[in-house]
Write a protein that holds these residues in place. Structure first.
Motif, PDB file in Angstrom:
ATOM      1  N   THR A   3      -8.376  57.404  98.558  1.00 46.28           N
ATOM      2  CA  THR A   3      -8.198  56.568  97.377  1.00 46.28           C
ATOM      3  C   THR A   3      -7.234  57.245  96.416  1.00 46.28           C
ATOM      4  O   THR A   3      -7.418  58.406  96.052  1.00 46.28           O
ATOM      5  CB  THR A   3      -9.551  56.342  96.678  1.00 46.28           C
ATOM      6  N   SER A   4      -6.208  56.525  96.007  1.00 46.45           N
ATOM      7  CA  SER A   4      -5.248  57.072  95.050  1.00 46.45           C
ATOM      8  C   SER A   4      -5.865  57.101  93.660  1.00 46.45           C
ATOM      9  O   SER A   4      -6.681  56.249  93.296  1.00 46.45           O
ATOM     10  CB  SER A   4      -3.974  56.224  95.032  1.00 46.45           C
ATOM     11  N   THR A   5      -5.447  58.087  92.880  1.00 46.46           N
ATOM     12  CA  THR A   5      -6.024  58.304  91.551  1.00 46.46           C
ATOM     13  C   THR A   5      -5.003  58.005  90.468  1.00 46.46           C
ATOM     14  O   THR A   5      -3.855  58.447  90.536  1.00 46.46           O
ATOM     15  CB  THR A   5      -6.500  59.760  91.410  1.00 46.46           C
ATOM     16  N   VAL A   6      -5.435  57.250  89.451  1.00 44.24           N
ATOM     17  CA  VAL A   6      -4.605  56.979  88.289  1.00 44.24           C
ATOM     18  C   VAL A   6      -5.354  57.457  87.050  1.00 44.24           C
ATOM     19  O   VAL A   6      -6.539  57.172  86.879  1.00 44.24           O
ATOM     20  CB  VAL A   6      -4.239  55.483  88.166  1.00 44.24           C
ATOM     21  N   LEU A   7      -4.669  58.178  86.200  1.00 40.33           N
ATOM     22  CA  LEU A   7      -5.224  58.617  84.926  1.00 40.33           C
ATOM     23  C   LEU A   7      -4.702  57.684  83.843  1.00 40.33           C
ATOM     24  O   LEU A   7      -3.497  57.438  83.752  1.00 40.33           O
ATOM     25  CB  LEU A   7      -4.819  60.061  84.637  1.00 40.33           C
ATOM     26  N   ILE A   8      -5.618  57.165  83.021  1.00 37.09           N
ATOM     27  CA  ILE A   8      -5.266  56.196  81.989  1.00 37.09           C
ATOM     28  C   ILE A   8      -5.757  56.721  80.645  1.00 37.09           C
ATOM     29  O   ILE A   8      -6.914  57.121  80.521  1.00 37.09           O
ATOM     30  CB  ILE A   8      -5.901  54.813  82.260  1.00 37.09           C
TER      31      ILE A   8
END
Length: 282
Positions: A3-8
């Motif tokens: 699963t790719s990770t995005v920081l918001i």
């Protein structure tokens, strides 16, 4: 499959909250950050309602504090092994004008809206470079067209646009794509946080000779936000960039935003834009 990770950043409400939910729905692991995690109840409720609580992590991150940013990013990479995308969303509006507010107020607005983006970008670029990832910044149509009584806020958004537009070709040489996302009016708690209280007496008194112009601006703005885009719709445009095959360097979130930005691009001497914004305070 991993699963790719995005920081918001800035996910306690509005576009940031909705982006965390939408990213998780799209299959991303969303690391939802905010300065005060005590304000995370709305996000927790939203991800539970969407059935994506297992894909959303809530972490503390203060974009104005480089140490806070570094600790959060290091923990995310240590736990998940990589970071594929960043959405710089945290920001704060401000309504006022230079003579009434002074330079220090503008400096504080820049610290959150401009240097906060740089703090997060500097900390995450090495990881985005390693992953061939994506850097996204939620700016505003106010980063393209200066707006009355939004001098400090628009200056900060102009700065973000100029900095990241300049960075775009450089980042591309190391495999990182950069996209600026420009909403127009969005119905969210952001509007309540721009320094316009329900009782506007003190604000109007502080404006001195600029009070009539501010009254006209506030009346016009109330109408604009009555027809504002929803935060969820704006977030959908943000998250679409995550999965786009070749994301554009600049994306508007609505037809209204596209029309507003286009007016600036078709107005090389600035007279048309000046006429439009001048009418807001007439």
């Amino acid at each position: 499959m991993t699963t790719s990770t995005v920081l918001i950043t800035g996910t306690s409400s509005g576009i940031g909250l909705e982006s965390a939910v939408a990213a998780a729905r799209a299959g991303w692991r969303a690391v939802a950050t905010m300065r005060d995690t005590g304000k995370a109840d709305a996000l927790r409720a939203a991800v539970r309602a969407a059935g994506v609580a297992d894909l959303v992590e809530i972490r503390r991150l203060d974009v104005t504090d480089p140490d806070s940013v570094a600790r959060c990013v290091a923990a995310v990479v240590a736990e998940h092994g990589s970071l594929e995308a960043v959405i710089n969303n945290a920001g704060a509006g401000h309504v006022g004008t230079l003579e009434a507010d002074g330079v220090e107020t503008a400096r504080r607005v820049m610290e959150v809206n401009f240097f906060g983006v740089l703090n997060v970008t500097a900390a995450t670029l090495p990881h985005l470079r390693a992953a061939g990832g994506r850097l996204i910044a939620v700016t505003s149509v106010g980063g393209v067209i200066g707006q009355p009584f939004n001098e400090a806020y628009c200056a900060a958004k102009f700065a973000v646009e100029g900095y990241l537009e300049s960075l775009t070709p450089v980042a591309a040489t190391v495999g990182v794509s950069v996209t600026l996302v420009e909403p127009a009016a969005v119905a969210s708690e952001f509007v309540a946080n721009v320094g316009v209280p329900d009782d506007r007496t003190e604000l109007l008194e502080r404006m001195g000779p600029y009070t009539p112009a501010l009254e006209s601006y506030l009346a016009r703005t109330a109408g604009a936000f009555a027809n504002a885009q929803s935060a969820a719709d704006a977030a959908a445009a943000v998250v679409a960039v995550l999965d786009a095959e070749r994301p554009a360097p600049r994306v508007q979130t609505s037809d209204a935003a596209r029309a507003f930005v286009a007016a600036k691009l078709a107005d090389p001497d600035g007279t048309r834009v000046a006429a439009v914004t001048g009418a807001w305070v007439a």
